[in-house]
Design a protein around this motif. Structure first.
Motif, PDB file in Angstrom:
ATOM      1  N   TYR A 146      10.717   8.912  -0.731  1.00  0.00           N
ATOM      2  CA  TYR A 146      10.844   8.820   0.727  1.00  0.00           C
ATOM      3  C   TYR A 146      11.711   7.614   1.083  1.00  0.00           C
ATOM      4  O   TYR A 146      11.736   6.617   0.362  1.00  0.00           O
ATOM      5  CB  TYR A 146       9.476   8.678   1.391  1.00  0.00           C
ATOM      6  CG  TYR A 146       8.701   9.972   1.451  1.00  0.00           C
ATOM      7  CD1 TYR A 146       8.696  10.762   2.600  1.00  0.00           C
ATOM      8  CD2 TYR A 146       7.977  10.424   0.346  1.00  0.00           C
ATOM      9  CE1 TYR A 146       7.993  11.964   2.649  1.00  0.00           C
ATOM     10  CE2 TYR A 146       7.277  11.618   0.384  1.00  0.00           C
ATOM     11  CZ  TYR A 146       7.299  12.375   1.537  1.00  0.00           C
ATOM     12  OH  TYR A 146       6.612  13.567   1.586  1.00  0.00           O
ATOM     13  N   THR A 147      12.391   7.714   2.189  1.00  0.00           N
ATOM     14  CA  THR A 147      13.156   6.591   2.727  1.00  0.00           C
ATOM     15  C   THR A 147      12.493   6.138   4.019  1.00  0.00           C
ATOM     16  O   THR A 147      12.248   6.946   4.916  1.00  0.00           O
ATOM     17  CB  THR A 147      14.618   6.982   2.988  1.00  0.00           C
ATOM     18  OG1 THR A 147      15.249   7.336   1.753  1.00  0.00           O
ATOM     19  CG2 THR A 147      15.380   5.819   3.614  1.00  0.00           C
ATOM     20  N   ASP A 197       0.798  -1.224   0.000  1.00  0.00           N
ATOM     21  CA  ASP A 197       0.000   0.000   0.000  1.00  0.00           C
ATOM     22  C   ASP A 197       0.831   1.275   0.000  1.00  0.00           C
ATOM     23  O   ASP A 197       0.571   2.182  -0.780  1.00  0.00           O
ATOM     24  CB  ASP A 197      -0.956   0.007   1.204  1.00  0.00           C
ATOM     25  CG  ASP A 197      -1.972   1.132   1.138  1.00  0.00           C
ATOM     26  OD1 ASP A 197      -1.589   2.292   1.375  1.00  0.00           O
ATOM     27  OD2 ASP A 197      -3.152   0.870   0.839  1.00  0.00           O
ATOM     28  N   ILE A 198       1.841   1.357   0.849  1.00  0.00           N
ATOM     29  CA  ILE A 198       2.485   2.632   1.146  1.00  0.00           C
ATOM     30  C   ILE A 198       3.618   2.985   0.193  1.00  0.00           C
ATOM     31  O   ILE A 198       3.677   4.109  -0.324  1.00  0.00           O
ATOM     32  CB  ILE A 198       2.994   2.625   2.603  1.00  0.00           C
ATOM     33  CG1 ILE A 198       1.820   2.499   3.578  1.00  0.00           C
ATOM     34  CG2 ILE A 198       3.792   3.882   2.899  1.00  0.00           C
ATOM     35  CD1 ILE A 198       2.219   2.092   4.980  1.00  0.00           C
ATOM     36  N   SER A 220      -2.267   5.220   7.896  1.00  0.00           N
ATOM     37  CA  SER A 220      -2.582   6.587   8.286  1.00  0.00           C
ATOM     38  C   SER A 220      -1.356   7.297   8.854  1.00  0.00           C
ATOM     39  O   SER A 220      -1.095   8.468   8.557  1.00  0.00           O
ATOM     40  CB  SER A 220      -3.715   6.597   9.317  1.00  0.00           C
ATOM     41  OG  SER A 220      -3.974   7.900   9.777  1.00  0.00           O
ATOM     42  N   ALA A 221      -0.575   6.592   9.682  1.00  0.00           N
ATOM     43  CA  ALA A 221       0.612   7.197  10.284  1.00  0.00           C
ATOM     44  C   ALA A 221       1.627   7.584   9.214  1.00  0.00           C
ATOM     45  O   ALA A 221       2.250   8.655   9.283  1.00  0.00           O
ATOM     46  CB  ALA A 221       1.243   6.234  11.287  1.00  0.00           C
ATOM     47  N   CYS A 222       1.803   6.725   8.211  1.00  0.00           N
ATOM     48  CA  CYS A 222       2.739   7.044   7.128  1.00  0.00           C
ATOM     49  C   CYS A 222       2.234   8.227   6.304  1.00  0.00           C
ATOM     50  O   CYS A 222       3.029   9.067   5.855  1.00  0.00           O
ATOM     51  CB  CYS A 222       2.960   5.816   6.245  1.00  0.00           C
ATOM     52  SG  CYS A 222       3.953   4.518   7.037  1.00  0.00           S
ATOM     53  N   GLN A 223       0.927   8.319   6.119  1.00  0.00           N
ATOM     54  CA  GLN A 223       0.365   9.472   5.414  1.00  0.00           C
ATOM     55  C   GLN A 223       0.613  10.756   6.195  1.00  0.00           C
ATOM     56  O   GLN A 223       0.976  11.794   5.626  1.00  0.00           O
ATOM     57  CB  GLN A 223      -1.134   9.252   5.179  1.00  0.00           C
ATOM     58  CG  GLN A 223      -1.441   8.149   4.180  1.00  0.00           C
ATOM     59  CD  GLN A 223      -2.923   7.803   4.136  1.00  0.00           C
ATOM     60  OE1 GLN A 223      -3.676   8.085   5.073  1.00  0.00           O
ATOM     61  NE2 GLN A 223      -3.351   7.184   3.057  1.00  0.00           N
ATOM     62  N   ASP A 243      10.601   4.599  -3.705  1.00  0.00           N
ATOM     63  CA  ASP A 243      10.842   4.796  -2.285  1.00  0.00           C
ATOM     64  C   ASP A 243      11.845   3.745  -1.819  1.00  0.00           C
ATOM     65  O   ASP A 243      11.860   2.611  -2.321  1.00  0.00           O
ATOM     66  CB  ASP A 243       9.545   4.640  -1.483  1.00  0.00           C
ATOM     67  CG  ASP A 243       8.621   5.837  -1.624  1.00  0.00           C
ATOM     68  OD1 ASP A 243       9.100   6.927  -1.996  1.00  0.00           O
ATOM     69  OD2 ASP A 243       7.408   5.675  -1.361  1.00  0.00           O
ATOM     70  N   ARG A 244      12.692   4.107  -0.876  1.00  0.00           N
ATOM     71  CA  ARG A 244      13.664   3.180  -0.323  1.00  0.00           C
ATOM     72  C   ARG A 244      13.165   2.600   1.005  1.00  0.00           C
ATOM     73  O   ARG A 244      12.462   3.259   1.753  1.00  0.00           O
ATOM     74  CB  ARG A 244      14.996   3.882  -0.077  1.00  0.00           C
ATOM     75  CG  ARG A 244      15.979   3.874  -1.230  1.00  0.00           C
ATOM     76  CD  ARG A 244      15.467   4.496  -2.493  1.00  0.00           C
ATOM     77  NE  ARG A 244      16.558   4.692  -3.462  1.00  0.00           N
ATOM     78  CZ  ARG A 244      16.384   5.206  -4.660  1.00  0.00           C
ATOM     79  NH1 ARG A 244      15.179   5.597  -5.061  1.00  0.00           N
ATOM     80  NH2 ARG A 244      17.408   5.336  -5.489  1.00  0.00           N
TER      81      ARG A 244
END
Length: 283
Positions: A146-147, A52-53, A228-231, A67-68
Protein backbone atom coordinates in the motif's frame (compact mmCIF):
# COMPACT_ATOMS: atom_id res chain seq x y z
CA UNK A 1 -14.53 2.65 14.76
CA UNK A 2 -12.48 0.71 17.31
CA UNK A 3 -11.15 -2.67 16.26
CA UNK A 4 -9.59 -4.19 19.35
CA UNK A 5 -6.28 -2.39 19.93
CA UNK A 6 -4.86 -3.71 23.18
CA UNK A 7 -4.48 -1.32 26.15
CA UNK A 8 -0.72 -1.88 26.38
CA UNK A 9 -0.30 -1.10 22.67
CA UNK A 10 -2.42 2.04 23.05
CA UNK A 11 -0.30 3.16 26.00
CA UNK A 12 2.89 2.50 24.02
CA UNK A 13 1.69 4.55 21.06
CA UNK A 14 0.71 7.45 23.31
CA UNK A 15 4.07 7.34 25.09
CA UNK A 16 5.90 7.20 21.77
CA UNK A 17 3.98 10.25 20.54
CA UNK A 18 5.07 12.17 23.63
CA UNK A 19 8.68 11.12 23.04
CA UNK A 20 8.43 12.24 19.41
CA UNK A 21 7.01 15.64 20.40
CA UNK A 22 9.86 16.06 22.87
CA UNK A 23 12.38 15.36 20.11
CA UNK A 24 10.61 17.79 17.76
CA UNK A 25 10.77 20.82 20.08
CA UNK A 26 14.29 20.00 21.28
CA UNK A 27 15.59 19.59 17.75
CA UNK A 28 14.02 22.77 16.39
CA UNK A 29 15.31 24.71 19.40
CA UNK A 30 18.82 23.30 18.91
CA UNK A 31 18.89 23.94 15.15
CA UNK A 32 17.27 27.36 15.46
CA UNK A 33 15.33 26.33 12.36
CA UNK A 34 12.37 24.21 11.34
CA UNK A 35 8.66 23.97 12.00
CA UNK A 36 6.71 22.98 15.10
CA UNK A 37 2.95 23.52 14.63
CA UNK A 38 2.40 21.19 11.67
CA UNK A 39 4.77 18.49 12.91
CA UNK A 40 2.99 18.40 16.27
CA UNK A 41 -0.43 17.99 14.63
CA UNK A 42 0.95 15.11 12.53
CA UNK A 43 2.80 13.25 15.27
CA UNK A 44 0.10 10.82 16.43
CA UNK A 45 -0.62 9.81 12.83
CA UNK A 46 3.05 9.20 12.04
CA UNK A 47 3.54 7.17 15.21
CA UNK A 48 0.51 5.00 14.45
CA UNK A 49 1.79 4.46 10.90
CA UNK A 50 5.36 3.53 11.76
CA UNK A 51 4.66 1.58 14.96
CA UNK A 52 1.51 -0.29 13.91
CA UNK A 53 0.13 0.20 10.41
CA UNK A 54 2.94 0.18 7.84
CA UNK A 55 4.42 -3.10 6.63
CA UNK A 56 8.09 -2.12 6.90
CA UNK A 57 11.50 -3.40 7.96
CA UNK A 58 13.62 -0.60 9.47
CA UNK A 59 16.71 -2.79 9.17
CA UNK A 60 15.95 -3.12 5.43
CA UNK A 61 14.71 0.34 4.41
CA UNK A 62 14.87 -0.54 0.70
CA UNK A 63 12.85 -3.77 1.06
CA UNK A 64 11.00 -4.05 -2.24
CA UNK A 65 7.63 -5.12 -0.81
CA UNK A 66 7.45 -2.52 1.96
CA UNK A 67 4.51 -0.16 2.22
CA UNK A 68 5.41 3.29 0.91
CA UNK A 69 4.90 6.56 2.76
CA UNK A 70 5.08 10.05 1.26
CA UNK A 71 5.08 13.13 3.50
CA UNK A 72 3.59 15.55 0.99
CA UNK A 73 3.67 18.37 3.57
CA UNK A 74 7.45 18.13 3.53
CA UNK A 75 8.06 21.14 5.79
CA UNK A 76 6.95 18.87 8.67
CA UNK A 77 10.03 16.72 8.12
CA UNK A 78 11.20 16.98 11.73
CA UNK A 79 8.14 15.00 12.85
CA UNK A 80 8.95 12.24 10.37
CA UNK A 81 12.64 12.23 11.35
CA UNK A 82 11.77 12.00 15.05
CA UNK A 83 9.48 9.03 14.45
CA UNK A 84 12.00 7.32 12.15
CA UNK A 85 14.68 7.71 14.82
CA UNK A 86 12.42 6.22 17.49
CA UNK A 87 11.59 3.35 15.10
CA UNK A 88 15.27 2.56 14.65
CA UNK A 89 16.04 3.87 11.16
CA UNK A 90 18.96 5.91 12.49
CA UNK A 91 20.37 6.93 15.91
CA UNK A 92 18.39 9.53 17.82
CA UNK A 93 21.61 11.45 18.40
CA UNK A 94 21.69 12.28 14.68
CA UNK A 95 18.71 14.59 15.18
CA UNK A 96 21.22 17.10 16.52
CA UNK A 97 22.43 17.57 12.92
CA UNK A 98 19.00 18.61 11.64
CA UNK A 99 19.19 21.28 8.93
CA UNK A 100 23.01 21.39 8.97
CA UNK A 101 24.48 21.78 5.50
CA UNK A 102 26.06 18.30 5.45
CA UNK A 103 23.31 16.50 7.38
CA UNK A 104 21.18 13.62 6.11
CA UNK A 105 18.30 15.34 7.91
CA UNK A 106 17.55 18.33 5.73
CA UNK A 107 14.76 20.80 6.41
CA UNK A 108 12.71 18.93 3.80
CA UNK A 109 12.97 15.16 3.21
CA UNK A 110 15.72 14.11 0.77
CA UNK A 111 15.34 10.47 -0.29
CA UNK A 112 18.85 10.48 -1.75
CA UNK A 113 20.35 11.43 1.60
CA UNK A 114 18.43 9.37 4.17
CA UNK A 115 17.43 5.69 3.86
CA UNK A 116 13.80 5.12 4.79
CA UNK A 117 12.41 8.03 2.79
CA UNK A 118 10.29 7.06 -0.20
CA UNK A 119 10.07 10.55 -1.72
CA UNK A 120 11.79 13.92 -1.57
CA UNK A 121 9.16 16.54 -0.79
CA UNK A 122 8.82 20.20 0.07
CA UNK A 123 7.20 21.78 -2.98
CA UNK A 124 3.63 21.72 -1.74
CA UNK A 125 1.13 19.68 -3.71
CA UNK A 126 3.66 17.44 -5.43
CA UNK A 127 3.88 14.61 -2.91
CA UNK A 128 0.45 13.18 -3.61
CA UNK A 129 1.30 12.95 -7.32
CA UNK A 130 4.33 10.84 -6.46
CA UNK A 131 2.15 8.66 -4.22
CA UNK A 132 -0.32 8.15 -7.07
CA UNK A 133 2.58 7.04 -9.26
CA UNK A 134 3.77 4.56 -6.63
CA UNK A 135 0.30 3.09 -6.22
CA UNK A 136 -0.19 2.83 -9.97
CA UNK A 137 3.23 1.22 -10.33
CA UNK A 138 2.29 -1.39 -7.72
CA UNK A 139 -0.89 -2.20 -9.65
CA UNK A 140 0.97 -2.57 -12.94
CA UNK A 141 3.66 -4.78 -11.38
CA UNK A 142 1.23 -6.94 -9.41
CA UNK A 143 2.64 -5.81 -6.06
CA UNK A 144 0.52 -5.97 -2.92
CA UNK A 145 2.02 -3.09 -0.93
CA UNK A 146 0.00 0.00 0.00
CA UNK A 147 1.05 3.60 -0.53
CA UNK A 148 0.21 6.11 2.18
CA UNK A 149 0.47 9.88 1.77
CA UNK A 150 0.07 12.65 4.34
CA UNK A 151 -1.36 15.84 2.89
CA UNK A 152 -1.62 19.25 4.53
CA UNK A 153 -4.86 21.20 4.44
CA UNK A 154 -3.16 24.44 3.42
CA UNK A 155 -1.32 22.41 0.80
CA UNK A 156 -4.70 21.37 -0.61
CA UNK A 157 -4.99 24.79 -2.21
CA UNK A 158 -2.54 23.58 -4.86
CA UNK A 159 -4.25 22.58 -8.11
CA UNK A 160 -1.89 19.64 -8.56
CA UNK A 161 -3.52 17.97 -5.56
CA UNK A 162 -6.86 17.83 -7.36
CA UNK A 163 -5.31 16.64 -10.61
CA UNK A 164 -3.77 13.76 -8.66
CA UNK A 165 -7.09 13.08 -6.92
CA UNK A 166 -8.79 12.78 -10.31
CA UNK A 167 -6.17 10.43 -11.76
CA UNK A 168 -6.20 8.18 -8.69
CA UNK A 169 -9.89 7.49 -9.19
CA UNK A 170 -9.51 7.02 -12.93
CA UNK A 171 -7.12 4.12 -12.29
CA UNK A 172 -9.09 2.71 -9.32
CA UNK A 173 -6.14 2.97 -6.95
CA UNK A 174 -7.63 1.24 -3.92
CA UNK A 175 -4.04 0.62 -2.76
CA UNK A 176 -3.63 4.37 -2.11
CA UNK A 177 -4.52 5.85 1.29
CA UNK A 178 -4.20 9.61 1.73
CA UNK A 179 -4.37 11.12 5.21
CA UNK A 180 -5.34 14.79 5.39
CA UNK A 181 -3.78 16.48 8.42
CA UNK A 182 -6.79 18.73 8.92
CA UNK A 183 -5.53 21.14 11.58
CA UNK A 184 -7.50 23.96 9.89
CA UNK A 185 -4.73 26.55 10.30
CA UNK A 186 -2.03 27.36 7.78
CA UNK A 187 1.15 29.39 8.06
CA UNK A 188 -0.11 32.94 8.49
CA UNK A 189 -3.55 32.13 9.85
CA UNK A 190 -6.13 34.72 10.83
CA UNK A 191 -6.26 36.72 14.02
CA UNK A 192 -9.99 36.46 14.65
CA UNK A 193 -11.82 34.14 16.98
CA UNK A 194 -11.79 30.44 16.13
CA UNK A 195 -15.35 30.62 14.80
CA UNK A 196 -14.42 33.53 12.52
CA UNK A 197 -11.34 31.99 10.92
CA UNK A 198 -11.39 30.92 7.32
CA UNK A 199 -10.24 27.32 6.89
CA UNK A 200 -7.60 26.37 4.31
CA UNK A 201 -9.96 23.88 2.65
CA UNK A 202 -13.73 23.88 3.11
CA UNK A 203 -15.75 20.69 3.49
CA UNK A 204 -13.00 18.28 2.40
CA UNK A 205 -15.35 15.30 2.66
CA UNK A 206 -17.72 16.66 0.02
CA UNK A 207 -14.85 17.72 -2.23
CA UNK A 208 -13.03 14.38 -2.19
CA UNK A 209 -16.25 12.39 -2.49
CA UNK A 210 -17.10 14.48 -5.56
CA UNK A 211 -13.89 13.16 -7.13
CA UNK A 212 -14.98 9.61 -6.33
CA UNK A 213 -12.88 8.89 -3.25
CA UNK A 214 -13.90 6.76 -0.29
CA UNK A 215 -13.77 9.18 2.66
CA UNK A 216 -13.40 8.43 6.39
CA UNK A 217 -13.38 11.14 9.08
CA UNK A 218 -11.56 10.62 12.39
CA UNK A 219 -9.91 12.24 15.40
CA UNK A 220 -6.31 12.44 14.23
CA UNK A 221 -4.97 12.28 17.77
CA UNK A 222 -6.74 9.02 18.68
CA UNK A 223 -4.50 6.01 17.82
CA UNK A 224 -7.45 3.64 17.85
CA UNK A 225 -9.32 5.69 15.27
CA UNK A 226 -6.22 6.15 13.10
CA UNK A 227 -5.51 2.42 13.02
CA UNK A 228 -9.15 1.47 12.51
CA UNK A 229 -9.52 3.94 9.62
CA UNK A 230 -6.46 2.49 7.86
CA UNK A 231 -7.85 -1.02 8.34
CA UNK A 232 -11.15 0.09 6.81
CA UNK A 233 -9.31 1.73 3.92
CA UNK A 234 -7.41 -1.48 3.16
CA UNK A 235 -10.68 -3.42 3.01
CA UNK A 236 -12.24 -0.93 0.62
CA UNK A 237 -12.16 -2.00 -3.03
CA UNK A 238 -12.45 0.00 -6.24
CA UNK A 239 -11.30 3.50 -5.32
CA UNK A 240 -8.66 5.30 -3.22
CA UNK A 241 -9.40 6.38 0.35
CA UNK A 242 -9.00 9.76 1.99
CA UNK A 243 -8.84 9.83 5.79
CA UNK A 244 -9.72 13.26 7.16
CA UNK A 245 -7.76 13.44 10.40
CA UNK A 246 -9.10 16.29 12.52
CA UNK A 247 -6.06 17.59 14.40
CA UNK A 248 -4.82 20.55 16.43
CA UNK A 249 -1.87 22.57 15.23
CA UNK A 250 0.83 22.55 17.92
CA UNK A 251 -0.84 19.61 19.71
CA UNK A 252 0.71 18.70 23.04
CA UNK A 253 1.85 22.14 24.22
CA UNK A 254 -0.93 24.41 25.43
CA UNK A 255 0.60 27.74 24.38
CA UNK A 256 1.34 26.40 20.89
CA UNK A 257 -2.04 24.81 20.19
CA UNK A 258 -4.19 26.54 17.54
CA UNK A 259 -1.69 29.39 17.33
CA UNK A 260 -0.54 30.02 13.77
CA UNK A 261 2.55 31.88 15.05
CA UNK A 262 3.99 28.48 15.97
CA UNK A 263 3.93 27.29 12.37
CA UNK A 264 7.66 27.97 12.20
CA UNK A 265 8.62 29.91 15.32
CA UNK A 266 11.73 28.86 17.27
CA UNK A 267 11.12 28.42 21.03
CA UNK A 268 13.21 30.40 23.47
CA UNK A 269 15.04 28.59 26.25
CA UNK A 270 12.19 29.33 28.64
CA UNK A 271 9.52 28.27 26.14
CA UNK A 272 11.42 25.03 25.55
CA UNK A 273 11.44 24.37 29.29
CA UNK A 274 7.68 24.99 29.52
CA UNK A 275 6.98 22.81 26.50
CA UNK A 276 9.06 19.91 27.80
CA UNK A 277 7.30 20.10 31.17
CA UNK A 278 3.92 19.70 29.47
CA UNK A 279 5.06 17.00 27.08
CA UNK A 280 6.88 15.16 29.85
CA UNK A 281 3.60 14.30 31.54
CA UNK A 282 2.95 11.84 28.71
CA UNK A 283 6.40 10.22 28.58
Amino acid sequence: MKEGIQPDQLALLQKTSAQARKLIVETVHHAKAGHIGGPMSATDILVALYFDILNIKPEQPEWEDRDRFVLSKGHSAIALYSVLALRGYFPQEELATFDAIDSRLQAHPDMLALPGLDMSTGSLGQGISAAVGMALGAKLRGKSFYTYCMLGDGESQEGQVWEAADIAVRYSLDNLIVILDYNKLQQYGWSGKESERDRPVHDPQARWEAFGWNVISIDGHDPEQIISACQQAKRHVGSPTLIIAHTVKGKGVSFMENNYLWHSRIPTDKELEWALQEIGKGV
